[in-house]
Design a protein around this motif. Structure first.
Motif: not given
Length: 199
Positions: A55-82
């Protein structure tokens, strides 16, 4: 002594009945504190550790996927804080608007490796190979100097526009690392064209 008592005991007032509900029935009794604590208590170690890890791995993987998609789409709300904030966006746009020698760092590194391998295969051309290696190293040194000068300039511009507190951690390295990536490999994706410097 056995006669009538002078001060007979006064009858004690009876306690009021507990409030009743609308239908006339009494409410359920207040639960005991130990029962409430036992119901809220969760084990520090789950019973099924394998399921918890999955469950923890799936949670982290889902968060990474969301951040990766945000980096490609430009959605700053879901990008990593840096990468969030107008100051970071300003620095990214400034780097993306110009051509940097550091963009050729990866091809230059591959070229150095190929030249070193060629030196082992063709020792007769050792002088040409050494010259090529020196030229590649000089180019890399110039790319580093250019990236550092660019980083200082962009940091000063962002500090003057947004204030020092909005730059985040490591603004210089943020610009330097971005300048050393090929434009098509940069994340978040560039949103400005060459020459479109932010104001």
């Amino acid at each position: 002594m056995f006669g009538r008592q002078k001060n007979p005991p006064q009858p004690q007032p009876s306690e009021p009945d507990p409030p009743t509900s609308v239908d006339g029935r009494k409410g359920r009794p207040t639960p005991k504190r130990k029962d409430v604590e036992a119901a809220n208590r969760r084990p520090l170690v789950p019973n099924d550790r394998g399921a918890a890890r999955r469950s923890q791995r799936e949670k982290f993987a889902r968060a990474r996927r969301e951040q990766q998609e945000a980096m490609l789409s430009g959605d700053e709300d879901k990008m990593p804080p840096q990468h969030r904030g107008p100051a970071r966006r300003f620095m990214r746009d400034y780097v993306d608007a110009r051509w940097s020698p550091g963009e050729l760092f990866l091809p230059a590194a591959i070229l150095i490796i190929l030249v070193l391998l060629a030196g082992n295969l063709f020792p007769a051309f050792i002088e040409v190979i050494i010259t090529a290696i020196l030229v590649a190293y000089v180019f890399v040194l110039l790319a580093i100097i250019d990236a550092v000068v660019l980083a200082v300039r962009v940091r000063n511009k962002a500090r003057a526009k947004f204030g020092a507190d909005s730059l985040g951690r490591g603004p210089l390295m943020y610009v330097v690392f971005r300048a050393f990536y090929l434009r098509r490999m940069r994340l978040p994706r560039p949103v400005v064209k060459r020459g479109e410097f932010p104001v």
